[in-house]
Write a protein that holds these residues in place. Structure first.
Motif, PDB file in Angstrom:
ATOM      1  N   ILE A  54       0.818  -1.178  -0.075  1.00 56.20           N
ATOM      2  CA  ILE A  54       0.115  -0.036  -0.057  1.00 56.20           C
ATOM      3  C   ILE A  54       0.859   1.451   0.222  1.00 56.20           C
ATOM      4  O   ILE A  54       0.914   2.248  -0.678  1.00 56.20           O
ATOM      5  CB  ILE A  54      -1.253   0.086   1.652  1.00 56.20           C
ATOM      6  CG1 ILE A  54      -1.662  -0.875   1.110  1.00 56.20           C
ATOM      7  CG2 ILE A  54      -1.437   1.312   1.160  1.00 56.20           C
ATOM      8  CD1 ILE A  54      -2.637  -1.096   0.009  1.00 56.20           C
ATOM      9  N   ARG A  57       2.389   1.794  -3.448  1.00 58.19           N
ATOM     10  CA  ARG A  57       1.608   1.792  -5.025  1.00 58.19           C
ATOM     11  C   ARG A  57       0.062   2.738  -4.212  1.00 58.19           C
ATOM     12  O   ARG A  57       0.291   4.395  -5.491  1.00 58.19           O
ATOM     13  CB  ARG A  57       0.593   0.532  -4.788  1.00 58.19           C
ATOM     14  CG  ARG A  57       1.954  -1.164  -5.305  1.00 58.19           C
ATOM     15  CD  ARG A  57       2.141   0.004  -6.855  1.00 58.19           C
ATOM     16  NE  ARG A  57       0.926   0.240  -8.341  1.00 58.19           N
ATOM     17  CZ  ARG A  57       0.104  -0.817  -8.188  1.00 58.19           C
ATOM     18  NH1 ARG A  57       0.930  -2.179  -8.116  1.00 58.19           N
ATOM     19  NH2 ARG A  57      -0.448  -1.019  -9.057  1.00 58.19           N
ATOM     20  N   TYR A  58      -0.380   2.726  -2.950  1.00 53.70           N
ATOM     21  CA  TYR A  58      -1.425   3.837  -3.008  1.00 53.70           C
ATOM     22  C   TYR A  58      -1.381   4.520  -1.447  1.00 53.70           C
ATOM     23  O   TYR A  58      -2.464   4.348  -1.217  1.00 53.70           O
ATOM     24  CB  TYR A  58      -2.827   3.027  -2.402  1.00 53.70           C
ATOM     25  CG  TYR A  58      -2.608   1.922  -4.253  1.00 53.70           C
ATOM     26  CD1 TYR A  58      -3.602   3.053  -5.180  1.00 53.70           C
ATOM     27  CD2 TYR A  58      -2.437   0.637  -3.946  1.00 53.70           C
ATOM     28  CE1 TYR A  58      -3.501   1.932  -6.149  1.00 53.70           C
ATOM     29  CE2 TYR A  58      -2.700  -0.096  -4.496  1.00 53.70           C
ATOM     30  CZ  TYR A  58      -3.611   0.644  -6.491  1.00 53.70           C
ATOM     31  OH  TYR A  58      -3.670  -0.196  -7.084  1.00 53.70           O
ATOM     32  N   GLU A  60      -1.422   7.621  -0.682  1.00 56.62           N
ATOM     33  CA  GLU A  60      -2.391   8.230  -0.200  1.00 56.62           C
ATOM     34  C   GLU A  60      -2.905   8.035   0.605  1.00 56.62           C
ATOM     35  O   GLU A  60      -4.478   8.442   1.916  1.00 56.62           O
ATOM     36  CB  GLU A  60      -2.880   9.224  -1.438  1.00 56.62           C
ATOM     37  CG  GLU A  60      -3.657   8.174  -2.048  1.00 56.62           C
ATOM     38  CD  GLU A  60      -2.838   7.438  -3.224  1.00 56.62           C
ATOM     39  OE1 GLU A  60      -3.499   6.667  -3.796  1.00 56.62           O
ATOM     40  OE2 GLU A  60      -1.683   7.477  -3.762  1.00 56.62           O
ATOM     41  N   LYS A  61      -3.970   6.539   0.489  1.00 56.39           N
ATOM     42  CA  LYS A  61      -4.308   5.894   1.280  1.00 56.39           C
ATOM     43  C   LYS A  61      -3.978   6.088   3.197  1.00 56.39           C
ATOM     44  O   LYS A  61      -5.006   5.720   3.122  1.00 56.39           O
ATOM     45  CB  LYS A  61      -4.348   4.561   0.846  1.00 56.39           C
ATOM     46  CG  LYS A  61      -5.502   4.683  -0.630  1.00 56.39           C
ATOM     47  CD  LYS A  61      -5.974   3.134  -0.835  1.00 56.39           C
ATOM     48  CE  LYS A  61      -6.464   3.602  -2.488  1.00 56.39           C
ATOM     49  NZ  LYS A  61      -6.585   1.314  -2.436  1.00 56.39           N
TER      50      LYS A  61
END
Length: 306
Positions: A54, A57-58, A60-61
């Protein structure tokens, strides 16, 4: 069909993986690994793998607020640490079957909370569903064959049921505001932090990763390295089923998801039969049918309520 029953399918797939993981975990525990160390490697490994993915890749989550952090901390410590720790205390002092029955009082606590604390409407069919599912578990466990109950074991098992209920209720609330993946990262992260403080990482028995472990039962002729079983426990026994269950919870409700979780002892019995040749008697088979009936009724109650 998948779209219509997506929540139910995800929850039951998670229950299947959790149930099978019980067999794999048993293989590791019987080779000398302590239950709390196994909990530590489950949570820590899941945090590193899912958290790393996470973050890369992501990321901001993973953003959060100071106001949300306490809820995330409680969710992690309750849902990923306390539920497992209390269960291990319970089974060390009670028959596993009795401990499971008390743990799966969770749906009862959830419905009582919703009805009498939150003042929400609970369909009568849901009460019937819980009664049937719980009765089925009693038949499966054959609790009347048990011995005198240990007070500490009983307290731990009942507290475990309340912690499990809290996990479902908090999950239902938090998934309304946050994506499941980042919620899992925070959950595993806070659980791992507490475990690292109470059980320092420098004292971790790293030899378990290279230790040869017997597969027992039908596969007793085979051994595998400890890291193979541990990798399964982390990925397919922890990350994947938690993601499935919490995604299912997001689509269903805490009460329905918790009742569906009662399928775990039934599924665990099937896997124990297939792998370890542990057979069920007629009464236990009837109990399995009663549990499944209760789960079906719980889903009908959820649909009727909406």
């Amino acid at each position: 069909m998948f779209t219509k029953f997506k929540g139910e399918i995800l929850t039951l797939l998670g229950a299947i993986l959790f149930s099978f993981n019980g067999i794999v975990a048993k293989l590791i525990l019987t080779d000398g690994v302590s239950s709390m160390r196994l909990t530590q490697v489950r949570c820590g490994g899941a945090f590193i793998i899912l958290g790393g993915y996470i973050f890369l890749r992501y990321r901001e989550k993973l953003r959060t607020t100071m106001a949300e952090l306490p809820h995330l901390a409680i969710y992690g410590v309750v849902g990923f640490l306390a539920v497992q720790a209390l269960y291990f205390v319970a089974i060390s002092r009670l028959h596993v079957s009795i401990a499971l029955i008390m743990e799966f009082t969770a749906p009862i606590w959830i419905v009582i909370w919703l009805r009498y604390v939150k003042k929400k409407y609970v369909p009568p069919l849901m009460w019937i569903a819980i009664f049937m599912a719980f009765s089925g578990l009693v038949l499966i466990a054959q609790v009347w064959k048990g011995s005198t109950l240990d007070p500490i074991g009983v307290i731990a098992a009942l507290a475990d049921g309340i912690m499990l209920a809290t996990f479902f209720l908090l999950g239902e609330k938090l998934t309304a505001k946050r994506d499941v993946e980042s919620l899992m990262v925070y959950g595993f992260g806070f659980a791992s932090l507490v475990l690292a403080i109470t059980m320092p990482l420098w004292s971790f028995p790293t030899e378990i990763f290279t230790q040869s472990m017997n597969l027992q039962g039908r596969f007793a002729a085979y051994n595998v390295s400890g890291w193979v079983l541990i990798a399964w426990v982390i990925i397919m026994g922890t990350i994947v089923p938690y993601l499935l269950v919490v995604n299912g919870l997001k689509l269903l409700s805490a009460s329905t998801s918790s009742v569906m979780g009662m399928s775990e002892p039934v599924l665990a019995g099937v896997f124990a039969w297939l792998w370890l040749s542990e057979n069920w008697g007629t009464i236990q088979l009837i109990g399995g049918v009663v549990v499944i009936t209760g789960i079906v009724l719980a889903d009908k109650a959820r649909i009727a309520a909406h």
